[in-house]
Design a protein around this motif. Sequence first.
Motif, PDB file in Angstrom:
ATOM      1  N   THR A  50       0.843  -1.192   0.000  1.00  0.00           N
ATOM      2  CA  THR A  50       0.000   0.000   0.000  1.00  0.00           C
ATOM      3  C   THR A  50       0.876   1.239   0.000  1.00  0.00           C
ATOM      4  OG1 THR A  50      -1.754  -1.132   1.227  1.00  0.00           O
ATOM      5  CG2 THR A  50      -1.770   1.279   1.252  1.00  0.00           C
ATOM      6  N   ALA A  52       1.209   5.467  -0.052  1.00  0.00           N
ATOM      7  CA  ALA A  52       0.398   6.515   0.568  1.00  0.00           C
ATOM      8  C   ALA A  52       1.160   7.828   0.620  1.00  0.00           C
ATOM      9  CB  ALA A  52      -0.017   6.102   1.985  1.00  0.00           C
ATOM     10  N   TYR A  83      -3.250   9.947   6.482  1.00  0.00           N
ATOM     11  CA  TYR A  83      -2.956   9.255   5.228  1.00  0.00           C
ATOM     12  C   TYR A  83      -4.014   9.692   4.217  1.00  0.00           C
ATOM     13  CZ  TYR A  83       0.171   6.267   7.933  1.00  0.00           C
ATOM     14  OH  TYR A  83       1.178   5.791   8.735  1.00  0.00           O
ATOM     15  N   SER A  85      -4.995   8.947   1.214  1.00  0.00           N
ATOM     16  CA  SER A  85      -5.849   7.990   0.512  1.00  0.00           C
ATOM     17  C   SER A  85      -6.187   6.758   1.352  1.00  0.00           C
ATOM     18  CB  SER A  85      -5.172   7.540  -0.796  1.00  0.00           C
ATOM     19  OG  SER A  85      -3.884   7.011  -0.525  1.00  0.00           O
ATOM     20  N   ASN A  86      -5.718   6.726   2.594  1.00  0.00           N
ATOM     21  CA  ASN A  86      -5.988   5.588   3.490  1.00  0.00           C
ATOM     22  C   ASN A  86      -6.277   6.130   4.887  1.00  0.00           C
ATOM     23  OD1 ASN A  86      -3.634   4.680   1.455  1.00  0.00           O
ATOM     24  ND2 ASN A  86      -4.975   2.921   1.847  1.00  0.00           N
ATOM     25  N   SER A  87      -7.390   6.843   5.016  1.00  0.00           N
ATOM     26  CA  SER A  87      -7.686   7.519   6.276  1.00  0.00           C
ATOM     27  C   SER A  87      -7.915   6.549   7.435  1.00  0.00           C
ATOM     28  CB  SER A  87      -8.920   8.415   6.110  1.00  0.00           C
ATOM     29  OG  SER A  87     -10.044   7.654   5.692  1.00  0.00           O
ATOM     30  N   ASN A  88      -8.133   5.257   7.143  1.00  0.00           N
ATOM     31  CA  ASN A  88      -8.280   4.278   8.225  1.00  0.00           C
ATOM     32  C   ASN A  88      -6.990   4.100   9.013  1.00  0.00           C
ATOM     33  OD1 ASN A  88      -7.463   3.018   5.632  1.00  0.00           O
ATOM     34  ND2 ASN A  88      -7.234   1.175   6.894  1.00  0.00           N
ATOM     35  N   LEU A  89      -5.857   4.541   8.458  1.00  0.00           N
ATOM     36  CA  LEU A  89      -4.572   4.448   9.146  1.00  0.00           C
ATOM     37  C   LEU A  89      -4.248   5.690   9.973  1.00  0.00           C
ATOM     38  CD1 LEU A  89      -2.381   2.893   6.277  1.00  0.00           C
ATOM     39  CD2 LEU A  89      -3.512   1.701   8.174  1.00  0.00           C
ATOM     40  N   ASP A  90      -5.117   6.698   9.922  1.00  0.00           N
ATOM     41  CA  ASP A  90      -4.862   7.935  10.681  1.00  0.00           C
ATOM     42  C   ASP A  90      -4.717   7.629  12.169  1.00  0.00           C
ATOM     43  OD1 ASP A  90      -5.146   9.127   8.272  1.00  0.00           O
ATOM     44  OD2 ASP A  90      -6.932  10.292   8.768  1.00  0.00           O
ATOM     45  N   SER A 135       1.105  -1.041  10.763  1.00  0.00           N
ATOM     46  CA  SER A 135       0.651   0.210  11.374  1.00  0.00           C
ATOM     47  C   SER A 135      -0.174  -0.015  12.636  1.00  0.00           C
ATOM     48  CB  SER A 135      -0.171   1.011  10.357  1.00  0.00           C
ATOM     49  OG  SER A 135       0.616   1.377   9.257  1.00  0.00           O
TER      50      SER A 135
END
Length: 400
Positions: A50, A52, A83, A85-90, A135
């Motif tokens: 992935t 980012a 992130y 394009s990957n806000s689930n990793l914020d 993460s």
Amino acid sequence: MGTRTWVGLALIMNLWTADLGVAADWSLVPSVTQKSEFNSNVNLAFTNPTSAYIFSLTPAADFNYNTEITQLQGHLGLNGQHYLSNSNLDHIDQNYQINAKYQATPKVNLSLNTSYIVDTTLLEELLASGLVIGSSPRTSILANPGMTYNITERLSSTINYNFNRVLYQAPQFTDYTTHQMGLTFNYLLSNERTTLTNNNVARETLYPGGNTYKTLGIYLGANHKFTENWEFDLLGGLNINKSDFDTQVEDISQFPFFTTVVQKRVKHTKGTPYFKVSTTRRWTNLNLMAGFSRDQTPSAYGYVLNFTRIYASMGYTFTERLTGTVAGSFSLSSQASQANNQDFNYYTVTAALAYKITENLSVTPGYRFSRYDDLTGDRSAQAHSAYLMLSYNYPIHYQQ
């Protein structure tokens, strides 16, 4: 629970250093850093990496308090990561540290180091064990009190205790607790350049289910200062390890009719070498640092690892405003028990330039390459990271 423990230790040290009636030197450095980064494989995944764009903001404050008998240092910081394009990793990471020293008598010095760190990047676990856990949030709580007694002008002894509790949010990783006692003797030779060292440690790592790893380490070494700008450290010895853990084994007592997998308690004792070698050399504009270490360390995988690391770095001052650094490291992590055969390699190379726009504002572009090898599974992952950091700090100094 971890936050309350850390705050309690911080309050104890504030009471310890409450000699405000004597001459004191205070400094406070609030800062804020903004980092924009592209990472081609944020979790160093072996498959389906992935990529980012990551925007992070890090407000922090460092403080120092010094008197003739007391030193207090601290760091308080937050790191908010977004992130794109990957806000689930914020996530918002936390880093709180307080370290204190106190001269109780002319011969006795007390110390206490504490930290509470919540980290979702790869950094903390890689530094601790050389493993990649993605993460997933990792919480580390550390308390390290110690006492040094100057037996003579040349001979000193230090006794310390180290508590470390590490918690993982992801269910596939295993929490652990480490207790360690240490006794160190240092002797300064008559040449005033060489210090002989004997270091003895007893360590216990506890995992759920009653799994334990105990280590007795006996090390000898020396520190030698060739010049004011060049020194060398060497420490080596033996770790005697005793492990007691559950593992799965294949029961073939009913073969060829059928086989089953059963739990079995495994106990074994063995010795492994310990080494720690490092050197630092400084010139007017150039500084070099290199080292090699081999020890044992707990890990998120529920067992202790043999952890070998080689590193080197170089820093160069081009002008009063411009500095550059290049660094590289290699680590090898292999399982210290006999439950499974696991081997991992990790390589990284970094380069950065830092330019001071003003006394308080600086800009730092940089690049990092990482490679992670699972030697047991015969698979590899790599990542490229390019970033730009803007940092601002505002030092405040006060003397009373």
